[in-house]
Motif scaffolding. Structure first.
Motif, PDB file in Angstrom:
ATOM      1  N   HIS A  81       0.312  11.673 -12.979  1.00 35.63           N
ATOM      2  CA  HIS A  81      -1.029  11.255 -12.595  1.00 35.63           C
ATOM      3  C   HIS A  81      -0.982   9.899 -11.901  1.00 35.63           C
ATOM      4  CE1 HIS A  81      -2.024  14.465 -15.401  1.00 35.63           C
ATOM      5  NE2 HIS A  81      -1.170  13.887 -16.234  1.00 35.63           N
ATOM      6  N   LEU A  82      -1.894   9.739 -10.950  1.00 32.63           N
ATOM      7  CA  LEU A  82      -1.940   8.547 -10.117  1.00 32.63           C
ATOM      8  C   LEU A  82      -3.366   8.024 -10.049  1.00 32.63           C
ATOM      9  CD1 LEU A  82      -0.592   6.704  -7.828  1.00 32.63           C
ATOM     10  CD2 LEU A  82      -1.391   8.447  -6.234  1.00 32.63           C
ATOM     11  N   GLY A 109       2.782   6.476  -4.620  1.00 30.13           N
ATOM     12  CA  GLY A 109       2.202   5.457  -5.486  1.00 30.13           C
ATOM     13  C   GLY A 109       2.819   5.470  -6.857  1.00 30.13           C
ATOM     14  N   GLN A 110       2.084   4.979  -7.826  1.00 33.62           N
ATOM     15  CA  GLN A 110       2.586   4.785  -9.183  1.00 33.62           C
ATOM     16  C   GLN A 110       2.177   5.966 -10.065  1.00 33.62           C
ATOM     17  OE1 GLN A 110       1.096   0.967 -10.433  1.00 33.62           O
ATOM     18  NE2 GLN A 110       1.557   0.050  -8.454  1.00 33.62           N
ATOM     19  N   ARG A 129       5.134  -0.257 -13.578  1.00 37.06           N
ATOM     20  CA  ARG A 129       5.887   0.375 -12.494  1.00 37.06           C
ATOM     21  C   ARG A 129       7.067  -0.495 -12.084  1.00 37.06           C
ATOM     22  NH1 ARG A 129       7.943   4.527  -9.574  1.00 37.06           N
ATOM     23  NH2 ARG A 129       8.073   4.030  -7.363  1.00 37.06           N
ATOM     24  N   ALA A 130       6.840  -1.784 -11.901  1.00 30.72           N
ATOM     25  CA  ALA A 130       7.911  -2.690 -11.475  1.00 30.72           C
ATOM     26  C   ALA A 130       9.039  -2.733 -12.493  1.00 30.72           C
ATOM     27  CB  ALA A 130       7.345  -4.087 -11.245  1.00 30.72           C
ATOM     28  N   ALA A 131       8.702  -2.616 -13.770  1.00 32.35           N
ATOM     29  CA  ALA A 131       9.718  -2.683 -14.821  1.00 32.35           C
ATOM     30  C   ALA A 131      10.683  -1.509 -14.776  1.00 32.35           C
ATOM     31  CB  ALA A 131       9.044  -2.753 -16.188  1.00 32.35           C
ATOM     32  N   THR A 132      10.272  -0.399 -14.150  1.00 29.81           N
ATOM     33  CA  THR A 132      11.158   0.761 -14.057  1.00 29.81           C
ATOM     34  C   THR A 132      12.151   0.644 -12.902  1.00 29.81           C
ATOM     35  OG1 THR A 132       9.703   2.053 -12.588  1.00 29.81           O
ATOM     36  CG2 THR A 132       9.293   2.194 -14.965  1.00 29.81           C
ATOM     37  N   ILE A 133      11.980  -0.358 -12.058  1.00 30.10           N
ATOM     38  CA  ILE A 133      12.820  -0.516 -10.871  1.00 30.10           C
ATOM     39  C   ILE A 133      13.847  -1.605 -11.159  1.00 30.10           C
ATOM     40  CG2 ILE A 133      12.822  -1.102  -8.406  1.00 30.10           C
ATOM     41  CD1 ILE A 133       9.896  -0.077  -8.363  1.00 30.10           C
ATOM     42  N   ALA A 144       9.493  -1.305   0.842  1.00 32.22           N
ATOM     43  CA  ALA A 144       9.277  -0.660   2.139  1.00 32.22           C
ATOM     44  C   ALA A 144       8.162   0.382   2.054  1.00 32.22           C
ATOM     45  CB  ALA A 144      10.573  -0.014   2.624  1.00 32.22           C
ATOM     46  N   ARG A 145       8.113   1.140   0.956  1.00 28.84           N
ATOM     47  CA  ARG A 145       7.041   2.126   0.790  1.00 28.84           C
ATOM     48  C   ARG A 145       5.676   1.452   0.820  1.00 28.84           C
ATOM     49  NH1 ARG A 145       3.502   3.471  -2.736  1.00 28.84           N
ATOM     50  NH2 ARG A 145       4.276   2.067  -4.346  1.00 28.84           N
ATOM     51  N   ILE A 146       5.551   0.347   0.098  1.00 30.20           N
ATOM     52  CA  ILE A 146       4.276  -0.360   0.056  1.00 30.20           C
ATOM     53  C   ILE A 146       3.914  -0.885   1.442  1.00 30.20           C
ATOM     54  CG2 ILE A 146       3.089  -2.382  -0.897  1.00 30.20           C
ATOM     55  CD1 ILE A 146       4.800  -1.961  -3.448  1.00 30.20           C
TER      56      ILE A 146
END
Length: 217
Positions: A81-82, A109-110, A129-133, A144-146
């Protein structure tokens, strides 16, 4: 057993929340997009579903709730879900689904498997989300996606501009991800020039980002 997503002529079932269904057979993604755009704009519903009958995959657009869900593996369904921050995100998500099914939305997206995670603040969702990267390659890809989604290069070719012409209250979750990844990658953020929208983020060009952004264009 999950069926693979395959190119070629396909049959889709479009459904709206009011029970109005339309079955279409199309030859390519663009034809599917044109058909669904007309269906989407011709309804007044809170929920729209696109179901790929061959693969068993679906995408569910919920303008009434500000959500998009994607579903795969009809025998053992898996959904993600987004949270949607802008009304103009729904039709682009449909196009990505027509082009490459469930996986086509990977970079949109997230996505969260637990709908409860969507109740967090935009900044909280962004931080999660950032913590998973955790690798440089994944971080550069996400930046780049953003950028591709909402940015441009300034006329001097010295800066990448993210969230061009957007207000500070727009794209809060995406901005939270970006700011964390800028720090993680050691990219140089600079002050936006006078007259720039207050939601813009300016970052000095970097060879790592140059290469990845070029790959997306």
């Amino acid at each position: 057993m999950a069926r693979p997503y395959a190119p070629g002529p396909k049959q889709f079932l479009f459904s709206a929340g009011d029970g109005n269904d339309q079955q279409v057979c199309v030859g390519d993604a663009q034809e599917a997009y044109v058909a669904f755009s007309a269906f989407f704009r011709g309804q007044d519903a809170d929920v729209y579903t696109i179901h790929d009958q061959a693969s068993g995959q679906s995408v569910v657009l919920m303008p009434g709730q500000g959500l998009i869900s994607r579903v795969k593996d009809a025998d053992q369904p898996r959904s993600e879900h987004l949270k949607v921050d802008r009304a103009n995100r729904y039709l682009p998500s449909a196009m990505l689904f027509f082009e490459n099914g469930y996986r086509g939305l990977d970079r949109f997206g997230q996505w969260f498997s637990d709908p409860a995670d969507l109740d967090a603040s935009p900044e909280g969702r962004g931080a999660a989300r950032a913590a998973t990267i955790t690798t440089e390659a994944a971080a550069i890809e996400e930046v780049a996606r953003i950028w591709v989604d909402s940015g441009h290069v300034d006329p001097s070719d010295q800066y990448y501009v993210f969230f061009g012409s957007h207000g500070v209250d727009d794209d809060r979750a995406e901005r939270a991800v970006l700011l964390k990844l800028i720090e993680f990658l050691g990219l140089e953020r600079v002050d936006a020039p006078a007259g720039a929208a207050d939601g813009e983020v300016w970052v000095r060009t970097d060879t790592r980002l140059d290469a990845e952004c070029a790959r997306w264009l």
